[in-house]
Design a protein around this motif. Structure first.
Motif, PDB file in Angstrom:
ATOM      1  N   LEU A   1       0.821  -1.215   0.000  1.00  0.00           N
ATOM      2  CA  LEU A   1       0.000   0.000   0.000  1.00  0.00           C
ATOM      3  C   LEU A   1       0.853   1.262   0.000  1.00  0.00           C
ATOM      4  N   LEU A   2       1.961   1.210   0.711  1.00  0.00           N
ATOM      5  CA  LEU A   2       2.850   2.372   0.780  1.00  0.00           C
ATOM      6  C   LEU A   2       3.823   2.422  -0.389  1.00  0.00           C
ATOM      7  N   ASN A   3       3.707   1.449  -1.315  1.00  0.00           N
ATOM      8  CA  ASN A   3       4.520   1.420  -2.529  1.00  0.00           C
ATOM      9  C   ASN A   3       6.014   1.381  -2.223  1.00  0.00           C
ATOM     10  N   GLY A   4       6.384   0.543  -1.263  1.00  0.00           N
ATOM     11  CA  GLY A   4       7.803   0.354  -0.959  1.00  0.00           C
ATOM     12  C   GLY A   4       8.462   1.607  -0.427  1.00  0.00           C
ATOM     13  N   PRO A   5       8.237   1.967   0.820  1.00  0.00           N
ATOM     14  CA  PRO A   5       8.832   3.204   1.358  1.00  0.00           C
ATOM     15  C   PRO A   5      10.344   3.246   1.169  1.00  0.00           C
ATOM     16  N   GLY A   6      10.811   4.335   0.594  1.00  0.00           N
ATOM     17  CA  GLY A   6      12.236   4.537   0.397  1.00  0.00           C
ATOM     18  C   GLY A   6      12.797   3.895  -0.850  1.00  0.00           C
ATOM     19  N   LEU A   7      11.974   3.160  -1.619  1.00  0.00           N
ATOM     20  CA  LEU A   7      12.464   2.460  -2.796  1.00  0.00           C
ATOM     21  C   LEU A   7      11.915   3.041  -4.090  1.00  0.00           C
ATOM     22  N   SER A   8      11.356   4.230  -4.030  1.00  0.00           N
ATOM     23  CA  SER A   8      10.719   4.816  -5.216  1.00  0.00           C
ATOM     24  C   SER A   8      11.707   5.085  -6.343  1.00  0.00           C
ATOM     25  N   ARG A   9      12.957   5.309  -6.008  1.00  0.00           N
ATOM     26  CA  ARG A   9      13.951   5.620  -7.040  1.00  0.00           C
ATOM     27  C   ARG A   9      14.727   4.402  -7.511  1.00  0.00           C
ATOM     28  N   LEU A  10      14.356   3.243  -6.982  1.00  0.00           N
ATOM     29  CA  LEU A  10      15.132   2.050  -7.290  1.00  0.00           C
ATOM     30  C   LEU A  10      15.043   1.659  -8.762  1.00  0.00           C
ATOM     31  N   GLY A  11      13.855   1.817  -9.374  1.00  0.00           N
ATOM     32  CA  GLY A  11      13.682   1.386 -10.751  1.00  0.00           C
ATOM     33  C   GLY A  11      13.812   2.486 -11.771  1.00  0.00           C
ATOM     34  N   GLN A  12      14.255   3.660 -11.365  1.00  0.00           N
ATOM     35  CA  GLN A  12      14.386   4.761 -12.316  1.00  0.00           C
ATOM     36  C   GLN A  12      15.498   4.469 -13.323  1.00  0.00           C
ATOM     37  N   GLY A  13      15.168   4.705 -14.588  1.00  0.00           N
ATOM     38  CA  GLY A  13      16.141   4.506 -15.652  1.00  0.00           C
ATOM     39  C   GLY A  13      16.285   3.075 -16.123  1.00  0.00           C
ATOM     40  N   VAL A  14      15.542   2.148 -15.505  1.00  0.00           N
ATOM     41  CA  VAL A  14      15.608   0.747 -15.910  1.00  0.00           C
ATOM     42  C   VAL A  14      14.428   0.445 -16.821  1.00  0.00           C
ATOM     43  N   PRO A  15      14.646   0.020 -18.069  1.00  0.00           N
ATOM     44  CA  PRO A  15      13.538  -0.263 -18.986  1.00  0.00           C
ATOM     45  C   PRO A  15      12.731  -1.456 -18.496  1.00  0.00           C
ATOM     46  N   PRO A  16      11.421  -1.465 -18.780  1.00  0.00           N
ATOM     47  CA  PRO A  16      10.597  -2.599 -18.353  1.00  0.00           C
ATOM     48  C   PRO A  16      11.028  -3.886 -19.046  1.00  0.00           C
ATOM     49  N   LYS A  17      10.849  -4.992 -18.359  1.00  0.00           N
ATOM     50  CA  LYS A  17      11.226  -6.302 -18.884  1.00  0.00           C
ATOM     51  C   LYS A  17       9.998  -6.958 -19.499  1.00  0.00           C
ATOM     52  N   GLU A  18      10.056  -7.204 -20.808  1.00  0.00           N
ATOM     53  CA  GLU A  18       8.923  -7.769 -21.532  1.00  0.00           C
ATOM     54  C   GLU A  18       9.214  -9.221 -21.916  1.00  0.00           C
ATOM     55  N   GLU A  19       8.400 -10.109 -21.401  1.00  0.00           N
ATOM     56  CA  GLU A  19       8.485 -11.527 -21.738  1.00  0.00           C
ATOM     57  C   GLU A  19       7.078 -12.015 -22.058  1.00  0.00           C
ATOM     58  N   VAL A  20       6.817 -12.201 -23.339  1.00  0.00           N
ATOM     59  CA  VAL A  20       5.491 -12.608 -23.800  1.00  0.00           C
ATOM     60  C   VAL A  20       5.628 -13.896 -24.594  1.00  0.00           C
ATOM     61  N   ALA A  21       4.778 -14.880 -24.290  1.00  0.00           N
ATOM     62  CA  ALA A  21       4.806 -16.173 -24.975  1.00  0.00           C
ATOM     63  C   ALA A  21       3.555 -16.325 -25.825  1.00  0.00           C
ATOM     64  N   VAL A  22       3.733 -16.841 -27.030  1.00  0.00           N
ATOM     65  CA  VAL A  22       2.606 -17.155 -27.919  1.00  0.00           C
ATOM     66  C   VAL A  22       2.139 -18.567 -27.586  1.00  0.00           C
ATOM     67  N   GLU A  23       0.895 -18.688 -27.109  1.00  0.00           N
ATOM     68  CA  GLU A  23       0.378 -19.978 -26.675  1.00  0.00           C
ATOM     69  C   GLU A  23      -0.445 -20.682 -27.740  1.00  0.00           C
ATOM     70  N   ASP A  24      -1.086 -19.927 -28.636  1.00  0.00           N
ATOM     71  CA  ASP A  24      -1.967 -20.560 -29.607  1.00  0.00           C
ATOM     72  C   ASP A  24      -2.096 -19.672 -30.833  1.00  0.00           C
TER      73      ASP A  24
END
Length: 420
Positions: A53-76
């Protein structure tokens, strides 16, 4: 006149307490054991909820500048007139949105059921494209940040409609590759019963070889299904399925021996031939469930041609499973009803697997079921080893070792007939 002398009462002692008190010991009841175990779980849940709920107090800057990791699988991938229908699943930790669809260097119009896929969420993408029967196509799903998810169609073909006739075909397919071959293999029962003790041990060696091959074959096939994916644990689901079935069969066998034989012998009895045959049938049934799942899904997406030669190959490959069921009962006289039940336990799951695979197939589910089959068959192979001992107590003699090698060779050779 008589005088009566009375003795005066002694004065009350000043040292005696004016009032007495009774010591009372309060007995406290111990807290229930389940409450002691539940307490830490509740505390952990509360702390994790507050952290979220508090969105990780003190960790808000941890993911800055890191691109999102996309892993998508084709199932059908399904083909209908003028459309290509693709089902994909987000297997990464970050949300993914499909922005464009490229079909053989052509950006096609499309619709999707979910604009942004949350982790482990699926989306069905319907692409408007007039494909040509028999032509190959390269598909690339382009995400909102420019990532590409590849999919390939080797030879375009109309996907079968999932109606009553389709499900009937899948059930018939399961009968052809599961029920009938196992029943045919059980016809070796008269031959097994007339064999000498030495030859029975050799046939049991063949059975061990058959089961060992099925164990490795199912495991490798399951790992292949989840290669390169981490959804739902990836390859770990195969190990989980194998361990689960192995331990469940071990526990079930121990429970049956303890509760059915303890009252007569005073100690758990050895594994009887009929019970061993039942365990073999259950293990083979779980393996055939995974095999039927793979066959049904392959046909549903058009990558499996149901030719007569392929059906014959599956039948020959699975006929040896019937021999594995009847061999432990060489010195017993099982009824026809018992043999029929054992055959259905081993072969009928192929029908169920084909129906599931053709409708709600998911690679991780297939890998898990194949892992279940591998663990079950492996457990039965281990149970068979004590029956290979000769009168001198040797397990691996030239006859039994030759039987194991023959079983492996037969399964490998017949397996070459079912390569789709």
């Amino acid at each position: 006149m008589t005088r009566t002398h009375t003795t005066p009462a002694a004065p009350a002692s000043t040292s005696a307490p004016a009032s007495t008190s009774t010591d009372q010991t309060v007995v406290r009841r111990p807290k229930p054991r389940w409450l002691l175990g539940l307490g830490p779980l509740v505390l952990i849940a509360v702390l994790l909820g507050l952290f979220s709920l508090l969105n990780g107090p003190g960790l808000s800057r941890l993911g800055q500048g890191v691109p999102p990791k996309e892993e998508v699988a084709v199932e059908d991938v399904r083909l209908t007139p003028g459309q290509i229908i693709i089902t994909v699943r987000n297997e990464g930790p970050d949300p993914v949105a499909i922005a464009q669809v490229n079909v053989s260097d052509y950006y096609a119009a499309f619709t999707q059921t979910t604009e942004t896929m949350a982790p482990l969420q699926t989306s069905t993408i319907t692409v408007s494209y007039h494909w040509v029967d028999g032509d190959p196509y390269e598909i690339a799903l382009v995400t909102s940040i420019g990532g590409k998810i590849p999919a390939a169609i080797d030879a375009a073909a109309l996907s079968p409609e999932r109606d009553g006739s389709f499900f009937g075909l899948m059930a018939l397919l399961g009968v052809y590759v599961g029920v009938i071959p196992v029943a045919l293999g059980m016809l070796w029962m008269p031959f097994v019963r007339r064999s000498s003790a030495a030859w029975v041990r050799g046939l049991l060696g063949v059975t061990v070889g058959l089961l060992a091959f099925l164990t490795f074959d199912a495991t490798l096939e399951a790992f292949d299904l989840v290669a390169g994916t981490s959804a739902f644990g990836g390859p770990l689901v195969v190990i989980l399925g194998a361990l689960l079935s192995y331990l469940v069969l071990e526990a079930t066998d121990a429970w049956m021996r303890r509760h059915q034989d303890l009252h007569t012998t005073g100690e758990p009895a050895a594994l009887s031939p009929r019970r061993l045959a039942l365990l073999i049938a259950v293990g083979i049934g779980l393996h055939n469930l995974g095999e039927g799942l793979a066959i049904g899904s392959a046909y549903a997406v058009g990558s499996l041609a149901l030719g007569a030669s392929l059906i014959i190959g599956f039948a020959i490959h699975n006929t040896t499973e019937g021999l594995a069921i009847v061999t432990p009962m060489a010195r017993t006289r099982p009824s026809l009803a018992r043999l029929a039940v054992l055959g259905l336990i081993a072969g009928a799951p192929a029908v169920l697997g084909a129906l599931i695979g053709s409708t709600v197939y998911q690679p991780t589910l297939g890998a898990f079921l194949l892992g279940l089959g591998a663990g079950a068959v492996g457990q039965v192979a281990v149970k068979l080893l004590p029956m290979l001992k000769d009168p001198e107590g040797k397990t691996f003699t030239p006859l039994t070792a030759g039987g194991i090698v023959a079983g492996l060779a037969v399964m490998f050779g017949t397996g070459l007939l079912v390569v789709a």
